[in-house]
Design a protein around this motif. Structure first.
Motif, PDB file in Angstrom:
ATOM      1  N   ASP A  22       1.300  -1.613   0.310  1.00 19.58           N
ATOM      2  CA  ASP A  22       0.051   0.378   0.045  1.00 19.58           C
ATOM      3  C   ASP A  22       0.244   0.979   0.355  1.00 19.58           C
ATOM      4  O   ASP A  22       0.492   2.318  -0.469  1.00 19.58           O
ATOM      5  CB  ASP A  22      -0.944   0.158   1.222  1.00 19.58           C
ATOM      6  N   SER A  25       2.499   1.887  -3.565  1.00 15.84           N
ATOM      7  CA  SER A  25       0.896   1.927  -4.199  1.00 15.84           C
ATOM      8  C   SER A  25       0.868   3.831  -4.232  1.00 15.84           C
ATOM      9  O   SER A  25       1.004   4.129  -4.879  1.00 15.84           O
ATOM     10  CB  SER A  25      -0.073   1.515  -4.577  1.00 15.84           C
ATOM     11  N   ALA A  26       0.679   3.790  -2.747  1.00 16.34           N
ATOM     12  CA  ALA A  26       0.191   5.405  -2.883  1.00 16.34           C
ATOM     13  C   ALA A  26       1.461   6.440  -3.557  1.00 16.34           C
ATOM     14  O   ALA A  26       0.987   7.421  -4.211  1.00 16.34           O
ATOM     15  CB  ALA A  26       0.197   5.364  -1.058  1.00 16.34           C
ATOM     16  N   GLU A  56      -6.461   6.585  -7.088  1.00 14.02           N
ATOM     17  CA  GLU A  56      -5.617   5.709  -6.287  1.00 14.02           C
ATOM     18  C   GLU A  56      -4.730   6.415  -4.996  1.00 14.02           C
ATOM     19  O   GLU A  56      -4.438   5.289  -3.926  1.00 14.02           O
ATOM     20  CB  GLU A  56      -4.012   5.294  -7.472  1.00 14.02           C
ATOM     21  N   LYS A  60      -5.229   4.603  -1.007  1.00 18.04           N
ATOM     22  CA  LYS A  60      -4.193   3.961  -0.486  1.00 18.04           C
ATOM     23  C   LYS A  60      -3.192   4.891   1.035  1.00 18.04           C
ATOM     24  O   LYS A  60      -2.505   4.523   1.255  1.00 18.04           O
ATOM     25  CB  LYS A  60      -3.061   3.510  -1.257  1.00 18.04           C
ATOM     26  N   VAL A  63      -2.441   4.191   4.327  1.00 15.58           N
ATOM     27  CA  VAL A  63      -1.130   4.142   5.130  1.00 15.58           C
ATOM     28  C   VAL A  63      -0.601   4.460   6.178  1.00 15.58           C
ATOM     29  O   VAL A  63       0.731   4.087   6.656  1.00 15.58           O
ATOM     30  CB  VAL A  63      -0.026   2.932   4.109  1.00 15.58           C
TER      31      VAL A  63
END
Length: 314
Positions: A22, A25-26, A56, A60, A63
């Motif tokens: 996560d 991805s963030a 997106e 995410k 996190v």
């Protein structure tokens, strides 16, 4: 920093057994948004990708809260990202935008102002310092503007003294007269024409009578012209008057006025004050006759209506 950020996150060990997926991805989504926002050319596909990367990141971003990095995401710059796509559609690409202007203003309006205080209750001191500084800059600009204006006026005065304001046009070419379609005054009494307070054409009646006789009988001798002119009577009491004649040569000087003749009396106001002074230009007029007329008269270069020479302004 953006170049190395993803490389540092690939195998980072997160506390509490948190997955790095996560976080990766963030971070990747936010970096994609930053780089795509700088494109110099956009299409529908790139704008869709820009919105997708931002969505997106928001999906995410929790996190960072789980890792204790942030408590919330109430950041102005993060909120501004939601307006990028709309702004690009309205105003174009963002490749020429940067934060240098605001960073420079932060130095002028915050850092230097803070240094001028005693670092205690600094906000009122900074505000007053900025206000005084602005007034001083405005006064300095005004003084500089006045000095430059005085210098410019002095230069203009010197140039005006040295400059030739008017030069006579080249009169070597033939001139053709031009008059307005309608007269300046449609009906001027003959009494005003011959009056010294009006147009001052004292010998207008006699000169016009001689012209009429010579025009009708070009072969008459001078004495006969004078005798018949005394018998001429005019069936009118007013005449139209033109106050200006212009001279041009369209072939060489286009529509430039090369010379002009003015003839107008003065205009008096209600309190007997002169509103417009009189102007009567002196003109030397040459009237050319046809060769047959000159042969009949036996006078080469004879000028009819020459008795009006004392009143050439009419």
């Amino acid at each position: 920093m953006a170049w190395f950020m993803l490389g540092l996150l690939v195998d980072v060990q997160l506390p509490g057994g948190e997955s790095v997926a996560d976080l990766f991805s963030a971070t990747k989504a936010l970096l994609d948004f930053v780089y795509m926002a700088q494109y110099s050319v956009h299409s529908g596909a790139t704008l869709v990708a820009l919105e997708r990367s931002l969505s997106e990141f928001h999906a995410k971003k929790d996190v960072f809260i789980r890792l204790g990095i942030r408590d919330n995401f109430l950041l102005p710059k993060l909120h501004m990202m939601t307006h990028y796509v709309r702004a690009i559609k309205l105003y174009g690409t963002t490749d020429n935008y940067n934060t240098e202007s605001t960073e420079r203003l932060h130095i002028d309006f915050a850092k230097e102002a803070y240094r001028a205080t005693n670092h205690k209750d600094e906000f009122p001191q900074m505000t007053q310092w900025l206000e005084r500084r602005k007034k001083m800059l405005q006064h300095a600009n005004y003084v500089e503007w006045r000095l430059l204006r005085v210098q410019r006026e002095q230069r203009d005065l010197i140039a005006a003294r040295q400059e030739i304001h008017w030069r006579p046009p080249d009169m070597a070419c033939p001139l053709h007269h031009l008059m307005t379609k309608h007269p300046s005054r449609k009906a001027v009494p003959v009494a005003e024409l011959v009056s010294s307070q009006g147009y001052g054409a004292t010998f207008f009646r006699a000169a016009l009578a001689r012209f009429v006789v010579e025009f009708d009988n070009p072969a008459l001798a001078r004495n006969d012209v004078e005798a018949q002119a005394l018998q001429v009577r005019f069936p009118f009491a007013t005449l139209p008057v033109f106050h200006k004649i212009k001279f041009r040569n369209v072939k060489y000087h286009d529509k430039e006025t090369l010379d002009s003749i003015h003839a107008r009396p003065r205009q008096i106001g209600q309190n007997d004050e002169v509103l417009i002074p009189a102007r009567f230009d002196t003109a030397l007029v040459r009237v050319r006759q046809s060769e047959n007329l000159e042969a009949r008269n036996g006078l080469a270069g004879k000028i009819p209506f020459n008795s009006v020479s004392n009143n050439t302004h009419m």
